[in-house]
Design a protein around this motif. Structure first.
Motif, PDB file in Angstrom:
ATOM      1  N   LEU A 269      44.354  61.160  31.368  1.00  0.00           N
ATOM      2  CA  LEU A 269      45.564  61.978  31.376  1.00  0.00           C
ATOM      3  C   LEU A 269      46.208  62.050  32.760  1.00  0.00           C
ATOM      4  N   PRO A 270      45.478  62.356  33.831  1.00  0.00           N
ATOM      5  CA  PRO A 270      46.131  62.344  35.142  1.00  0.00           C
ATOM      6  C   PRO A 270      46.408  60.935  35.654  1.00  0.00           C
ATOM      7  N   LEU A 271      45.532  59.972  35.319  1.00  0.00           N
ATOM      8  CA  LEU A 271      45.736  58.590  35.770  1.00  0.00           C
ATOM      9  C   LEU A 271      47.095  58.070  35.322  1.00  0.00           C
ATOM     10  N   TRP A 272      47.432  58.294  34.058  1.00  0.00           N
ATOM     11  CA  TRP A 272      48.673  57.768  33.518  1.00  0.00           C
ATOM     12  C   TRP A 272      49.892  58.523  34.021  1.00  0.00           C
ATOM     13  N   GLY A 273      49.689  59.622  34.714  1.00  0.00           N
ATOM     14  CA  GLY A 273      50.810  60.353  35.278  1.00  0.00           C
ATOM     15  C   GLY A 273      51.059  60.049  36.744  1.00  0.00           C
TER      16      GLY A 273
ATOM     17  N   LEU B 140      42.028  49.091  41.728  1.00  0.00           N
ATOM     18  CA  LEU B 140      40.744  48.520  42.120  1.00  0.00           C
ATOM     19  C   LEU B 140      39.657  49.238  41.335  1.00  0.00           C
ATOM     20  N   ILE B 141      38.973  48.499  40.453  1.00  0.00           N
ATOM     21  CA  ILE B 141      38.040  49.108  39.503  1.00  0.00           C
ATOM     22  C   ILE B 141      36.628  48.595  39.760  1.00  0.00           C
ATOM     23  N   GLY B 142      35.675  49.508  39.888  1.00  0.00           N
ATOM     24  CA  GLY B 142      34.281  49.125  40.058  1.00  0.00           C
ATOM     25  C   GLY B 142      33.776  48.332  38.856  1.00  0.00           C
ATOM     26  N   ASP B 143      32.857  47.403  39.087  1.00  0.00           N
ATOM     27  CA  ASP B 143      32.351  46.556  38.001  1.00  0.00           C
ATOM     28  C   ASP B 143      31.236  47.215  37.201  1.00  0.00           C
ATOM     29  N   CYS B 144      31.030  48.508  37.389  1.00  0.00           N
ATOM     30  CA  CYS B 144      30.066  49.268  36.576  1.00  0.00           C
ATOM     31  C   CYS B 144      30.746  50.422  35.843  1.00  0.00           C
ATOM     32  N   GLU B 145      32.050  50.355  35.672  1.00  0.00           N
ATOM     33  CA  GLU B 145      32.751  51.448  35.007  1.00  0.00           C
ATOM     34  C   GLU B 145      32.603  51.361  33.498  1.00  0.00           C
ATOM     35  N   HIS B 146      32.726  52.527  32.845  1.00  0.00           N
ATOM     36  CA  HIS B 146      32.582  52.590  31.391  1.00  0.00           C
ATOM     37  C   HIS B 146      33.759  51.884  30.725  1.00  0.00           C
TER      38      HIS B 146
ATOM     39  N   GLY C 105      35.555  52.531  28.213  1.00  0.00           N
ATOM     40  CA  GLY C 105      36.676  53.379  27.829  1.00  0.00           C
ATOM     41  C   GLY C 105      37.674  53.551  28.957  1.00  0.00           C
ATOM     42  N   VAL C 106      37.176  53.769  30.169  1.00  0.00           N
ATOM     43  CA  VAL C 106      38.052  53.938  31.321  1.00  0.00           C
ATOM     44  C   VAL C 106      38.661  52.598  31.727  1.00  0.00           C
ATOM     45  N   VAL C 107      37.860  51.533  31.673  1.00  0.00           N
ATOM     46  CA  VAL C 107      38.362  50.203  32.034  1.00  0.00           C
ATOM     47  C   VAL C 107      39.504  49.796  31.106  1.00  0.00           C
ATOM     48  N   ALA C 108      39.323  50.021  29.803  1.00  0.00           N
ATOM     49  CA  ALA C 108      40.363  49.658  28.846  1.00  0.00           C
ATOM     50  C   ALA C 108      41.651  50.428  29.116  1.00  0.00           C
ATOM     51  N   ALA C 109      41.531  51.710  29.444  1.00  0.00           N
ATOM     52  CA  ALA C 109      42.710  52.521  29.743  1.00  0.00           C
ATOM     53  C   ALA C 109      43.431  51.999  30.980  1.00  0.00           C
TER      54      ALA C 109
END
Length: 369
Positions: free
Chosen positions: A56-60, A70-76, A78-82
């Motif tokens: 919700l805050p990310l998309w705002g 920049l996304i860590g390679d151990c992220e869940h 659900g968050v990666v897809a978003a």
């Protein structure tokens, strides 16, 4: 939770009399969670789960085409897809932050901290605007140096926003320093805090409150919920409530607060962590001594996540091993990236449960082991 539900029914779910009760429940829950995060209540939004707290805050955020995530390679996932869907819609670029390689364990945490800061520096780009990194990696169990990462980002020309998935940290390790340092620190109440499913929170920085727009909007987002004035250029709350949406299940709040009270009876955060580490360390040592089992971390885990790889005698997959153990009343889980099994120790774990797991794993080993 039952008492809370009954009280709402007595007052009437949508009567004038019920709203002071709901407001009191909401304020008490917000205050409890904000104290755990070490932030003022106006910076704590109530959510349903970690994913909504992240997204919700990310998309705002004020992002422009060509900006980078920049996304860590151990992220869940659900968050990666978003993040990837946001990048597709807004024409952003996505970069990888390689942190899965860090598996030093608790005693060599300083090596992990230095390594993470180095790969962060190597991975940042001039237009990096958001960094996504978990506090405690859900697959390897390694702790990330969130306050130090935040300090490093503040020195970058873009001062990227730091989004932290705290699914595995809230209720397990002290979170105050990380929650205060991150821009978005999202957690749930149903994992390590042992509360009911469907309630969580997110600690937000002041600049998120000032710069991010609400995304999924409802009456709780509005300063005046009784009317929608199309001529009002800023109808939303100026605090964390701009990221809250609409009707939620109020009795869950009583359940989570009770769970937090029970946790407090078991000692402070550091004392509870020492109990968890004692148990996870014992499990790690027994797995290390078990032929055919290889812990992912080189040293004892910093918290209660104990991931390991298993050379099963009959060639069964990790998913099949999980089902076999489950039939014995021993519940762990399998993960796909990296392929491994993960067991968790908490303050409720008993030493004999560790022995039961290790003994059951021994039965899966070849006879000569």
């Amino acid at each position: 939770m039952t008492t809370s539900w009954q009280r709402i029914q007595e007052l009437g779910p949508f009567t004038t009399d019920v709203w002071p009760y709901i407001s009191a429940e909401t304020n008490k829950t917000r205050a409890s969670l904000s104290r755990m995060c070490g932030v003022a209540p106006h910076r704590l939004a109530l959510t349903e789960n970690v994913t909504s707290g992240c997204v919700l805050p990310l998309w705002g955020l004020p992002l422009k085409a060509g900006d980078r995530l920049l996304i860590g390679d151990c992220e869940h996932p659900g968050v990666v897809a978003a993040c990837h869907e946001l990048a597709r819609r807004e024409h952003l670029e996505v970069d990888n932050l390689p942190v899965q390689q860090f598996r030093q364990g608790r005693e060599a945490q300083h090596e992990t901290d230095a390594g993470v800061l180095q790969v962060l520096e190597d991975s940042l780009r001039p237009r990096t605007k958001v960094v996504v990194l978990s506090h405690l990696l859900w697959n390897t169990g390694q702790l990330m140096p969130i306050p130090e990462v935040a300090d490093h980002l503040r020195q970058h020309a873009q001062q990227p926003f730091l989004l932290v998935d705290a699914a595995q940290s809230m209720g397990q390790i002290p979170v105050e320093a990380a929650a205060q340092a991150a821009d978005i620190y999202a957690f749930t109440g149903h994992k390590w805090t042992c509360g009911p499913e469907g309630l969580g929170g997110v600690a937000l920085s002041e600049r998120i409150l000032n710069q991010a727009n609400p995304t999924l909007i409802g009456w709780r987002s509005l300063r005046d919920e009784t009317r929608a004035d199309i001529n009002d250029p800023e109808p939303f709350h100026h605090d964390s409530r701009r990221f809250e949406i609409a009707t939620s299940c109020v009795p869950l709040m009583a359940g989570l607060r009770q769970s937090l009270r029970l946790f407090a009876n078991e000692g402070n955060e550091q004392e509870r962590l020492q109990t968890i580490q004692s148990l996870s360390g014992e499990l790690w040592r027994q797995l290390k001594e078990l032929s055919g089992a290889t812990p992912l971390l080189k040293g004892e885990p910093p918290a209660g996540l104990v991931s390991f790889q298993l050379n099963d005698a009959s060639g069964r997959s990790p998913a099949e091993v999980v089902k076999i153990l489950g039939r014995k009343g021993i519940w762990i889980r399998n993960l796909e990236e990296p392929i491994c099994l993960r067991a968790c120790t908490h303050i409720t774990t008993k030493p004999n449960e560790i022995s039961r797991l290790v003994d059951a794993l021994k039965q899966r080993m070849p006879p000569d082991h």
